[in-house]
Design a protein around this motif. Structure first.
Motif, PDB file in Angstrom:
ATOM      1  N   ASN A 133      -4.469  -3.507  -0.308  1.00 53.88           N
ATOM      2  CA  ASN A 133      -3.343  -4.096   0.418  1.00 53.88           C
ATOM      3  C   ASN A 133      -3.632  -5.575   0.716  1.00 53.88           C
ATOM      4  O   ASN A 133      -4.549  -5.883   1.483  1.00 53.88           O
ATOM      5  CB  ASN A 133      -3.164  -3.306   1.727  1.00 53.88           C
ATOM      6  CG  ASN A 133      -1.872  -3.628   2.415  1.00 53.88           C
ATOM      7  OD1 ASN A 133      -1.304  -4.705   2.239  1.00 53.88           O
ATOM      8  ND2 ASN A 133      -1.406  -2.707   3.238  1.00 53.88           N
ATOM      9  N   LYS A 182      -3.425  -7.339   4.566  1.00 56.52           N
ATOM     10  CA  LYS A 182      -4.408  -7.155   5.640  1.00 56.52           C
ATOM     11  C   LYS A 182      -5.583  -8.114   5.525  1.00 56.52           C
ATOM     12  O   LYS A 182      -6.475  -8.111   6.360  1.00 56.52           O
ATOM     13  CB  LYS A 182      -4.946  -5.712   5.629  1.00 56.52           C
ATOM     14  CG  LYS A 182      -3.891  -4.633   5.537  1.00 56.52           C
ATOM     15  CD  LYS A 182      -3.035  -4.520   6.782  1.00 56.52           C
ATOM     16  CE  LYS A 182      -2.074  -3.349   6.679  1.00 56.52           C
ATOM     17  NZ  LYS A 182      -1.127  -3.306   7.767  1.00 56.52           N
ATOM     18  N   ASP A 219      -7.189   5.309   0.406  1.00 56.96           N
ATOM     19  CA  ASP A 219      -6.373   4.179   0.833  1.00 56.96           C
ATOM     20  C   ASP A 219      -7.324   3.190   1.518  1.00 56.96           C
ATOM     21  O   ASP A 219      -7.827   3.457   2.610  1.00 56.96           O
ATOM     22  CB  ASP A 219      -5.302   4.690   1.807  1.00 56.96           C
ATOM     23  CG  ASP A 219      -4.439   3.575   2.379  1.00 56.96           C
ATOM     24  OD1 ASP A 219      -4.742   2.396   2.134  1.00 56.96           O
ATOM     25  OD2 ASP A 219      -3.455   3.900   3.090  1.00 56.96           O
ATOM     26  N   ALA A 252       0.818  -1.214   0.000  1.00 49.41           N
ATOM     27  CA  ALA A 252       0.000   0.000   0.000  1.00 49.41           C
ATOM     28  C   ALA A 252       0.855   1.269   0.000  1.00 49.41           C
ATOM     29  O   ALA A 252       0.464   2.278  -0.577  1.00 49.41           O
ATOM     30  CB  ALA A 252      -0.919  -0.012   1.211  1.00 49.41           C
ATOM     31  N   THR A 253       2.009   1.215   0.639  1.00 51.88           N
ATOM     32  CA  THR A 253       2.862   2.415   0.675  1.00 51.88           C
ATOM     33  C   THR A 253       3.205   2.843  -0.746  1.00 51.88           C
ATOM     34  O   THR A 253       3.097   4.017  -1.107  1.00 51.88           O
ATOM     35  CB  THR A 253       4.155   2.118   1.475  1.00 51.88           C
ATOM     36  OG1 THR A 253       3.776   1.719   2.793  1.00 51.88           O
ATOM     37  CG2 THR A 253       5.064   3.332   1.552  1.00 51.88           C
ATOM     38  N   SER A 313      -6.588   0.160   2.557  1.00 56.13           N
ATOM     39  CA  SER A 313      -5.819  -0.929   3.183  1.00 56.13           C
ATOM     40  C   SER A 313      -6.628  -1.625   4.261  1.00 56.13           C
ATOM     41  O   SER A 313      -6.561  -2.838   4.429  1.00 56.13           O
ATOM     42  CB  SER A 313      -4.550  -0.376   3.839  1.00 56.13           C
ATOM     43  OG  SER A 313      -3.640   0.002   2.863  1.00 56.13           O
ATOM     44  N   GLN A 314      -7.360  -0.828   5.031  1.00 60.46           N
ATOM     45  CA  GLN A 314      -8.169  -1.403   6.110  1.00 60.46           C
ATOM     46  C   GLN A 314      -9.619  -1.453   5.647  1.00 60.46           C
ATOM     47  O   GLN A 314     -10.107  -0.497   5.053  1.00 60.46           O
ATOM     48  CB  GLN A 314      -8.068  -0.555   7.381  1.00 60.46           C
ATOM     49  CG  GLN A 314      -6.659  -0.342   7.889  1.00 60.46           C
ATOM     50  CD  GLN A 314      -6.046  -1.603   8.515  1.00 60.46           C
ATOM     51  OE1 GLN A 314      -6.739  -2.567   8.822  1.00 60.46           O
ATOM     52  NE2 GLN A 314      -4.728  -1.587   8.695  1.00 60.46           N
TER      53      GLN A 314
HETATM   54  N1  PLP Z   1      -2.117   2.372   4.703  1.00 61.50           N
HETATM   55  C1  PLP Z   1      -2.762   1.864   5.766  1.00 61.50           C
HETATM   56  C2  PLP Z   1      -4.094   2.420   6.156  1.00 61.50           C
HETATM   57  C3  PLP Z   1      -2.191   0.806   6.492  1.00 61.50           C
HETATM   58  O1  PLP Z   1      -2.833   0.306   7.565  1.00 61.50           O
HETATM   59  C4  PLP Z   1      -0.930   0.301   6.091  1.00 61.50           C
HETATM   60  C5  PLP Z   1      -0.262  -0.795   6.838  1.00 61.50           C
HETATM   61  O2  PLP Z   1      -0.127  -0.796   8.013  1.00 61.50           O
HETATM   62  C6  PLP Z   1      -0.294   0.888   4.980  1.00 61.50           C
HETATM   63  C7  PLP Z   1      -0.928   1.908   4.308  1.00 61.50           C
HETATM   64  C8  PLP Z   1       1.068   0.434   4.526  1.00 61.50           C
HETATM   65  O3  PLP Z   1       0.986  -0.801   3.912  1.00 61.50           O
HETATM   66  P1  PLP Z   1       2.301  -1.569   3.412  1.00 61.50           P
HETATM   67  O4  PLP Z   1       3.122  -1.799   4.623  1.00 61.50           O
HETATM   68  O5  PLP Z   1       1.757  -2.800   2.774  1.00 61.50           O
HETATM   69  O6  PLP Z   1       2.987  -0.723   2.411  1.00 61.50           O
END
Ligand code: PLP
Length: 393
Positions: free
Chosen positions: A210, A213, A187, A71-72, A189-190
């Protein structure tokens, strides 16, 4: 093994099924998808199928996705869209600005620092202040970035409503003759495991996914890019991923991501119910501690598996260590900000006092939890809270 894992917002285990789907692409089907011979073209086809599956999950097509290393990276890529806006502007027009929610993950906030940016405020539950957004959404804003759900509080943002506000602004700008794009990035990711996501319904232009997760491999993510949005190539080389991100594709990673999504599919509402029930059990247990818990986040708009809580006056760091000794694993704030040893910017943003921040735990449930281990976890956390209270009294 006796372990109670309560940190699914940080990492999730890869299931046997996901692993079995990935293994052939590291062993007998190891070929480079860009090679010209038949076995390699078969690998290419499997990779494209996996991309289509991932995209279908959010109502998109495989070609709309760029597979990234998490995700970063996807967040970084999303922000390159602003460069196109900069190019599109006439010479002495104001420099485009970015708006980001003040509670975003570091991978969004740190990225924003490369541009002219301003933060949108949240209320004390972590929910976006829509009036603040409207006020700051001036004609020079190029990108608005608001996560689907916060990684410390689980607060779910009203993305469709935000998209509607942006649509209105675009229309208003067009009437003034301003044609520069105004994009919405989220984003996600969650929340991917618990919220039904459809990019058209949400009205987002860029969406970060992501795998780590949701029971997929770590270091695998994706960025959805709506038609017409132009990004800047940022890893140059062999021209993979539409020339945006060169490098041999992570075939096994994409296959694992697709499989993890397939295993989720269609079970969101049953899972929400299960977690709401487990969180309630946990809360009841914690309420009998000698320090009154302060449950954080938004009761109505919160991911069902989140239970962020503060025991004001206690030292959460000490609690975490005491719990670790009893093989209960959870964290204070986000794993990354926790490791920096800085007070969480999210907890600050929702207006917690220093004492409340210091006593905050992030509990996030998931696949490794059931009623039995949640009852046990509740009991152990309560005992450690009471012990810490007696120590400091
Ligand atoms: N964005 C959110 C909301 C996250 O919770 C996370 C991970 O903790 C990330 C981005 C970063 O993800 P990654 O470590 O896969 O790059």
């Amino acid at each position: 093994m006796f372990m109670i894992y309560l940190d699914h917002a940080a990492a999730t285990p890869v299931s046997e099924k996901v692993l079995s789907a990935m293994i052939p692409f590291m062993t007998e089907s190891f070929f480079n998808p860009s090679s010209p011979y038949l076995p390699a073209t078969k690998v290419r086809a499997k990779y494209e199928t996996a991309k289509n599956q991932i995209a279908n999950f959010i109502g998109a097509k495989g070609n709309d996705l760029v597979i990234t290393s998490g995700a970063t990276e996807a967040n970084f890529l999303a922000f390159t869209s602003v460069n196109d806006v900069i190019r599109a502007r006439v010479e002495n027009a104001p420099k485009p600005r970015i708006l980001v929610l003040e509670t975003e993950h570091a991978s969004v906030l740190e990225n924003a620092k490369n541009y002219d940016f301003e933060v949108i405020r949240v209320d004390k539950t972590g929910l976006i202040d829509l009036n603040d957004l409207k006020q700051k959404l001036t004609d020079d804003v190029a990108l608005v970035s608001v996560s689907l759900a916060n990684n410390e509080l689980g607060t779910i943002q009203p993305l469709a409503e935000i998209a509607e506000i942006l649509r209105g602004k675009r229309f208003e700008r067009l009437k003034k003759g301003i044609t520069a794009p105004l994009l919405l990035h989220s984003d996600a990711s969650q929340g991917l495991a618990l919220i039904d996501l459809n990019v058209a319904r949400l009205g987002v232009d860029l969406l970060t996914l992501n795998a780590a997760k949701i029971g997929g491999p770590k270091g695998v993510g994706a960025l959805y890019v709506a038609h017409g949005v132009r990004l800047k190539p940022y890893i140059n080389g062999g021209g993979q991923e539409r020339g945006l991100r060169s490098g041999t594709e992570n075939v096994a990673g994409a296959i694992g991501f697709a499989k993890a999504l397939e295993l989720l599919n269609g079970h969101q509402s049953a899972k929400r119910k299960k977690y709401l029930h487990l969180v309630e059990i946990l809360k009841q247990e914690l309420k009998s501690a000698k320090v009154e818990p302060l449950f954080l986040g938004n009761k109505k708009h919160q991911l069902a598996n989140f239970c962020p809580v503060s025991f004001p006056g206690l030292d959460a760091e000490r609690l975490i260590f005491a719990l670790e000794d009893r093989e209960v694993y959870l964290s204070t704030g986000a794993a990354c900000s926790a490791s920096k040893g800085e007070p969480s910017h999210v907890l600050r943003a929702i207006g917690l006092t220093d004492d409340e921040i210091k006593g905050s735990l992030r509990i996030s449930l998931g696949i490794l939890n059931d009623e039995e281990n949640i009852r046990e976890a509740g009991k152990i956390i309560r005992e450690e809270v009471d012990r810490e209270y007696e120590r400091t009294k």
